[in-house]
Motif scaffolding. Sequence first.
Motif, short mmCIF file in Angstrom:
data_model
loop_
_atom_site.label_atom_id
_atom_site.label_comp_id
_atom_site.label_asym_id
_atom_site.label_seq_id
_atom_site.Cartn_x
_atom_site.Cartn_y
_atom_site.Cartn_z
N GLN A 237 0.36 -7.16 51.05
CA GLN A 237 -0.16 -8.35 51.69
C GLN A 237 -0.56 -8.03 53.14
O GLN A 237 0.08 -7.21 53.80
N ASN A 239 -0.35 -9.27 56.50
CA ASN A 239 0.33 -10.23 57.39
C ASN A 239 0.93 -9.46 58.56
O ASN A 239 0.95 -8.22 58.56
N ASN A 270 -5.01 -12.03 51.85
CA ASN A 270 -4.34 -13.07 52.65
C ASN A 270 -4.58 -12.97 54.14
O ASN A 270 -3.94 -13.69 54.91
N ILE A 273 -5.51 -16.39 55.68
CA ILE A 273 -4.54 -17.48 55.89
C ILE A 273 -3.55 -17.17 57.01
O ILE A 273 -2.60 -17.92 57.22
N GLN A 274 -3.76 -16.08 57.75
CA GLN A 274 -2.85 -15.73 58.83
C GLN A 274 -3.20 -16.52 60.10
O GLN A 274 -4.23 -17.17 60.18
#
Length: 412
Positions: A237, A239, A270, A273-274
Amino acid sequence: MKKVVFISHGHPELSKGGAEVASWNLYQHLKQNGYDCLYIARADGASHGGSTFSKRGEEVLFHTAMSDWFNLSTSNLKPLFSDLSELLRQFSPDIVHIHHYAHMGIEIFPAVKRAVPDAKVIFTIHEFMAMCMHNGQMVKRESLKLCEKATETDCSKCFPSHSPGDFLLRKSYILDQLNYVDEFISPSLFLAKRYMDWGVPAEKMHVIENVLPDLTPVPPRQLREGEKRTKFAFFGQVNPYKGLDILLQALLLLPEEIKARVTLDIHGANLDIQTSDFKEKVERLLERAGSMVELRGPYESEHLRNRIADCDWVVIPSIWWENSPVVIQEAIHFGRPLIGSNIGGMKEKIENKAGLTFEARSASALANTMMKAIEPEVFDHWHNQLTADQQAKTEHLSMLKGLFSEYSATGS
């Protein structure tokens, strides 16, 4: 027939987390070895008709939710103490193997024990959520500084709306619920020690790696004359905790003549969406890295073999401890050495065993390590050290057989 129930906080076909995949792999392994198994996976949303359970193939989806994330608790006890309990009593398992309590509630342990008091309750720990309210990361909320242990005062500084006394009561409550567990499993010694120091009885703790499906090694990439091992890959992921920004910074620190040959494939998603700060930081680094980097997006497990075949080294630059990232096992089984941060489960699994480590959070240290790694003799050395032996399969079966022997001895 020996009967085992697995309970996970998600179904691996619906949620790709490590705990879901680990529980699923062990479930499949036990079925192949003659165990009568039931897989129960918590699911988002209400089922058709509003019932607590629905079916997905042979598996049962458990429709419930957790209301109190501070205490990891649920105020809706009926799904646990009535509905789940009735299902367990009907199946009448010898062992209930719980892989998470998130979204269901920490009260799942007494609920299971009350429903089937003669069954052994196993709990596999996958992260630090019980001791760390910051998403189980064990890093400071603002600075992201690593936490060596959970203390009530430090936790209150991260979450000032809760007093140190609140965190003391939280710990007491969670440990009370964990008292219903007969045996704990940790996939890394590092994680096991953290929990034993926190209050989990050492005599109940077992360190057993997560089970993987059978994977066939991928031959090393064929090199042209004079070519080096310059193809790196990141899986996971995107992040702030996974350290992709550190890896991109390291690329930019490489000498120009090496930059011209090095490539990095990013297999993950992803970023969108951070938080805006992190997203913008990574986007700026990607722009500067240019053609050195290719964003290849998320992937399914059946695609991993082909993706990993394209690289020489798998890089895990996480800035948090990690425990036992499945990508480490997968890389080893597919025949790819690793470069990882020298902390937590990464250090335990990689250092002097499966590749190189570097000073965590240091882009310059990672750049120096990558320069070393591109030399073919360094790759060859660590590639030859890799072993695809799955001792975890044998160790899990051995533990279960011991528990079944105890079960039989009680006359149950």
